[in-house]
Scaffold this motif. Sequence first.
Motif, PDB file in Angstrom:
ATOM      1  N   PHE A  10      23.711 -72.422 -46.542  1.00 39.90           N
ATOM      2  CA  PHE A  10      23.442 -73.685 -47.213  1.00 39.90           C
ATOM      3  C   PHE A  10      22.147 -74.298 -46.697  1.00 39.90           C
ATOM      4  O   PHE A  10      21.320 -74.795 -47.472  1.00 39.90           O
ATOM      5  CB  PHE A  10      24.611 -74.652 -46.986  1.00 39.90           C
ATOM      6  N   GLU A  11      21.947 -74.268 -45.385  1.00 42.33           N
ATOM      7  CA  GLU A  11      20.736 -74.853 -44.799  1.00 42.33           C
ATOM      8  C   GLU A  11      19.481 -74.162 -45.312  1.00 42.33           C
ATOM      9  O   GLU A  11      18.455 -74.823 -45.551  1.00 42.33           O
ATOM     10  CB  GLU A  11      20.800 -74.764 -43.277  1.00 42.33           C
ATOM     11  N   GLN A  12      19.561 -72.852 -45.489  1.00 39.02           N
ATOM     12  CA  GLN A  12      18.406 -72.115 -45.998  1.00 39.02           C
ATOM     13  C   GLN A  12      18.086 -72.487 -47.442  1.00 39.02           C
ATOM     14  O   GLN A  12      16.923 -72.688 -47.798  1.00 39.02           O
ATOM     15  CB  GLN A  12      18.656 -70.611 -45.881  1.00 39.02           C
ATOM     16  N   THR A  13      19.109 -72.584 -48.276  1.00 35.31           N
ATOM     17  CA  THR A  13      18.845 -72.951 -49.676  1.00 35.31           C
ATOM     18  C   THR A  13      18.378 -74.396 -49.773  1.00 35.31           C
ATOM     19  O   THR A  13      17.489 -74.712 -50.574  1.00 35.31           O
ATOM     20  CB  THR A  13      20.083 -72.749 -50.562  1.00 35.31           C
ATOM     21  N   ARG A  14      18.929 -75.251 -48.917  1.00 41.46           N
ATOM     22  CA  ARG A  14      18.530 -76.663 -48.994  1.00 41.46           C
ATOM     23  C   ARG A  14      17.054 -76.848 -48.674  1.00 41.46           C
ATOM     24  O   ARG A  14      16.388 -77.699 -49.262  1.00 41.46           O
ATOM     25  CB  ARG A  14      19.362 -77.520 -48.034  1.00 41.46           C
ATOM     26  N   SER A  15      16.537 -76.059 -47.774  1.00 41.46           N
ATOM     27  CA  SER A  15      15.127 -76.183 -47.389  1.00 41.46           C
ATOM     28  C   SER A  15      14.185 -75.838 -48.540  1.00 41.46           C
ATOM     29  O   SER A  15      12.995 -76.166 -48.485  1.00 41.46           O
ATOM     30  CB  SER A  15      14.827 -75.282 -46.194  1.00 41.46           C
ATOM     31  N   GLN A  16      14.708 -75.191 -49.571  1.00 39.49           N
ATOM     32  CA  GLN A  16      13.880 -74.762 -50.701  1.00 39.49           C
ATOM     33  C   GLN A  16      14.054 -75.633 -51.947  1.00 39.49           C
ATOM     34  O   GLN A  16      13.381 -75.411 -52.959  1.00 39.49           O
ATOM     35  CB  GLN A  16      14.215 -73.305 -51.064  1.00 39.49           C
ATOM     36  N   ILE A  17      14.966 -76.606 -51.886  1.00 43.88           N
ATOM     37  CA  ILE A  17      15.203 -77.454 -53.052  1.00 43.88           C
ATOM     38  C   ILE A  17      13.967 -78.317 -53.312  1.00 43.88           C
ATOM     39  O   ILE A  17      13.415 -78.927 -52.411  1.00 43.88           O
ATOM     40  CB  ILE A  17      16.446 -78.340 -52.853  1.00 43.88           C
ATOM     41  N   GLY A  18      13.573 -78.356 -54.558  1.00 44.14           N
ATOM     42  CA  GLY A  18      12.316 -78.974 -54.955  1.00 44.14           C
ATOM     43  C   GLY A  18      11.453 -77.961 -55.680  1.00 44.14           C
ATOM     44  O   GLY A  18      10.579 -78.312 -56.460  1.00 44.14           O
ATOM     45  N   LYS A  19      11.731 -76.686 -55.402  1.00 42.54           N
ATOM     46  CA  LYS A  19      11.097 -75.599 -56.134  1.00 42.54           C
ATOM     47  C   LYS A  19      11.944 -75.272 -57.375  1.00 42.54           C
ATOM     48  O   LYS A  19      13.140 -75.547 -57.409  1.00 42.54           O
ATOM     49  CB  LYS A  19      11.013 -74.331 -55.280  1.00 42.54           C
ATOM     50  N   GLY A  20      11.325 -74.654 -58.357  1.00 39.21           N
ATOM     51  CA  GLY A  20      12.088 -74.097 -59.460  1.00 39.21           C
ATOM     52  C   GLY A  20      12.700 -72.777 -59.046  1.00 39.21           C
ATOM     53  O   GLY A  20      12.344 -72.197 -58.004  1.00 39.21           O
ATOM     54  N   GLY A  21      13.623 -72.281 -59.848  1.00 40.31           N
ATOM     55  CA  GLY A  21      14.277 -71.018 -59.533  1.00 40.31           C
ATOM     56  C   GLY A  21      13.305 -69.858 -59.404  1.00 40.31           C
ATOM     57  O   GLY A  21      13.532 -68.927 -58.623  1.00 40.31           O
TER      58      GLY A  21
END
Length: 220
Positions: A37-48
């Motif tokens: 979860f921490e890894q995906t959260r660090s990337q939120i703000g980008k598109g898929g």
Amino acid sequence: MPHAAIFDLDGTLLDFVDLHAIAWHEAMIKFGHDVSFEQTRSQIGKGGDKLIPVFLSEAAQRNHGEELDAWQSERFKAKYLPLIRPFSAVPDLLKRARDAGLSIAIASSAKKDELEKYLDIAGIAKLVGATTSSDDVEESKPEPDIFAVVLKKLAIDGNNAVAIGDSPYDAVAAGLANVRTIGVLCGGFTEDCLRQAGCVEVYPGPATLFASFEETLLGK
């Protein structure tokens, strides 16, 4: 004084960074990728299109990248969309900006069908004059495409606009389009992180930005 205020949505006006991160984490696990979860959260703000290559090899992207993206999108809409709430004073902030003579725009990495729902949840659909989603561009944030398109819709140059976003990806994308960025901390990124990415001002969230409007880039 700027001519337009260009807002991000996720983590800026609406509180759902964690919800998005959970859906991406679940999608990664479902398709066999050990991503926290921490890894995906660090990337939120980008598109898929920018998030998936961080965690999947080129071979995995070819094999099931589109399927993973589609599963995540459906999972989010089915389970987490009803939980989204706006941050405090969001309509007030946009009304204040509009009353100051600014055009209001949204530059989001969300898909077009999601974007319309988000505007309704935030209560700002009637306040927004232009929108751009990931469906309008070839590459999402942190590439500048989304800002380039929304600036074209507004018929202004980047130096006549101010972006408001919660992630370093917002600031980088805006900077590449020659747009200054106000950062907000409500998306979970630190002030140092936002300033290093190019934010020239940083506030806790929309309510503080509204209360301090005349002292911000939007009101100067």
